[in-house]
Design an enzyme around this catalytic site. Structure first.
Site, short mmCIF file in Angstrom:
data_model
loop_
_atom_site.label_atom_id
_atom_site.label_comp_id
_atom_site.label_asym_id
_atom_site.label_seq_id
_atom_site.Cartn_x
_atom_site.Cartn_y
_atom_site.Cartn_z
CG ASP A 290 -1.70 74.38 1.04
OD1 ASP A 290 -1.90 74.97 -0.18
OD2 ASP A 290 -1.19 75.07 1.97
CG HIS A 291 -0.65 71.80 -5.90
ND1 HIS A 291 0.08 72.70 -6.82
CD2 HIS A 291 0.05 70.72 -6.07
CE1 HIS A 291 0.71 72.13 -7.57
NE2 HIS A 291 0.78 70.73 -7.11
CB SER A 292 0.65 76.75 -1.12
OG SER A 292 -0.43 76.56 -0.81
CE LYS A 293 4.13 73.41 -5.87
NZ LYS A 293 3.36 72.25 -5.07
#
Ligand SMILES: *[C@@H]1O[C@H](CO)[C@@H](O)[C@H](O)[C@H]1NC(C)=O
Ligand SMILES: *[C@@H]1O[C@H](CO)[C@@H](O)[C@H](O)[C@H]1NC(C)=O
Ligand SMILES: *[C@@H]1O[C@H](CO)[C@@H](O)[C@H](O)[C@H]1NC(C)=O
Ligand SMILES: *[C@@H]1O[C@H](CO)[C@@H](O)[C@H](O)[C@H]1NC(C)=O
Ligand SMILES: *[C@@H]1O[C@H](CO)[C@@H](O)[C@H](O)[C@H]1NC(C)=O
Length: 345
Positions: A290-293
């Site tokens: 998951d590259h979300s922040k």
């Protein structure tokens, strides 16, 4: 009289021509959130293009009927205002930035931040997101990059009135974004001379290492922007925002880069890394896909949700970047319930 009429027409709700975030039907919306799910889920492999959607007219997440590479979805509908010709117009301003631009080589000296804004004298939108090589140059039209399929990604779009963009541009200054395509027409300078300079990659000095600005959406929703420059060498979550706002944070960021920061309970307010996310479906996935922040306050009594630019990663302590936070209880509920497992200290 004529000018007054123009003034009225400009921001009239009767005409849906105002630049704004657009929902999944293409209608103007105050804000929306997108959570694109990773390709690799626990026990399943997806398209890497499906996403959850939430906006100011809704109560909780829904799965989008579209894929993120389709122009019919909210991001496609919103950017179509730019791609359909506004980028050639001298009555609107736009700026696109991404530390990983399409085509151009990566340069680590810019801020770890990604987004696009488009506005005229009335209003516009600021879309911030986590997707490398996105969006495309306006003359290419809407393209979702292949590389953006693999990992999860998040995006936040908010509609703001004209004057709010002064505050937004001021925040951008600290982050040193890599602007790769902009237009600030003559008629908008000198008011937006700062943006012109940033777009021309000129060095503009600033006197503090961090900045906080209150932003108010077109419909009056409060957002707070926290940004740090490369001079503030610390983790934005544990070293600043958690302590400043006095909340225990659960943080979802991509930590595959080899220098992850562990959950941290050294300071009064704790910062705990999320390990597994439970999305609609139900679809379970691990943070390393998951590259979300994003982060949420652990406790329900102090609802806080932030979406942002930076991973909890040692190398990114030296980068510019920020978080946009809200105390909206429904947004907090929507994100808090996604937390399936986190790492204690
Ligand atoms: C979106 O991606 C899917 C799967 O790769 C593909 O079949 C479809 O043609 C794409 N749509 C657009 C509009 O690019
Ligand atoms: C803005 O664009 C219009 C149409 O392209 C043109 O007629 C006008 O002269 C331009 N105005 C300025 C101030 O450049
Ligand atoms: C990266 O950007 C900085 C600042 O604009 C510039 O000085 C440097 O030459 C760039 N490096 C490369 C490899 O392009
Ligand atoms: C970037 O923006 C300008 C101004 O809108 C445009 O003329 C130019 O062709 C764009 N594309 C690239 C690749 O720079
Ligand atoms: C916890 O976070 C603070 C602020 O970022 C940092 O100064 C400290 O070194 C961290 N503690 C540990 C044990 O990593």
């Amino acid at each position: 009289m004529f000018l007054m009429l123009l003034g009225c027409l400009c921001c009239s709700a009767v005409f849906s021509v105002d630049i704004s975030c657009r929902d999944e039907r293409g209608d103007p919306v105050d804000w929306f959130l997108i959570y694109k799910l990773p390709k690799k889920k626990i026990g399943a492999v997806g398209t890497g293009l499906d996403y959850m959607y939430l906006d100011s007219k809704m109560e909780s997440w829904m799965m989008s009927a579209f894929l993120v590479n389709m122009t019919q979805g909210a991001i496609g509908q919103t950017l179509s205002q730019l791609y359909s010709g506004a980028y050639k117009s001298n009555s609107s301003v736009y700026a696109i930035y991404n530390d990983a631009p399409p085509i151009i080589k990566y340069n680590v000296s810019y801020g770890h931040t990604k987004g696009v804004m488009l506005f005229d004298r009335c209003q516009g939108f600021w879309l911030s997101h986590t997707i490398p090589h996105f969006p495309s140059f306006p003359e290419k039209g809407y393209i979702y990059p292949e590389s953006g399929k693999v990992n999860g990604q998040t995006a936040l779009c908010v509609t703001y009135k004209y004057k709010q963009f002064f505050h937004i541009v001021n925040q951008l200054l600290y982050m040193s974004p890599r602007f790769f395509n902009c237009s600030v027409p003559q008629t908008f300078s000198p008011e937006f001379s700062l943006l012109s300079k940033l777009c021309d990659n000129m060095k503009v000095p600033f006197d503090t290492d961090r900045s906080v600005e209150e932003l108010v959406s077109a419909n009056g929703e409060q957002f707070t922007s926290f940004v740090k420059s490369a001079c503030f060498v610390d983790d934005i979550y544990s070293g600043w925002v958690a302590q400043l706002l006095a909340v225990n944070l659960l943080v979802e960021t991509w930590q595959i880069t080899g220098h992850p920061l562990p959950s941290n309970c050294s300071l009064p307010w704790h910062t705990l890394n999320i390990r597994r996310v439970r999305a609609l479906g139900p679809a379970l996935f691990l943070s390393r896909h998951d590259h979300s922040k994003w982060c949420v306050s652990r406790d329900l009594e102090t609802p806080l949700t932030c979406l942002g630019d930076l991973n909890r990663d040692k190398a990114q302590m030296w980068r510019g970047g920020g978080l946009t936070c809200t105390r909206h209880p429904l947004i907090h509920k929507a994100f808090r319930r996604l937390v399936d497992d986190f790492m204690g200290c």
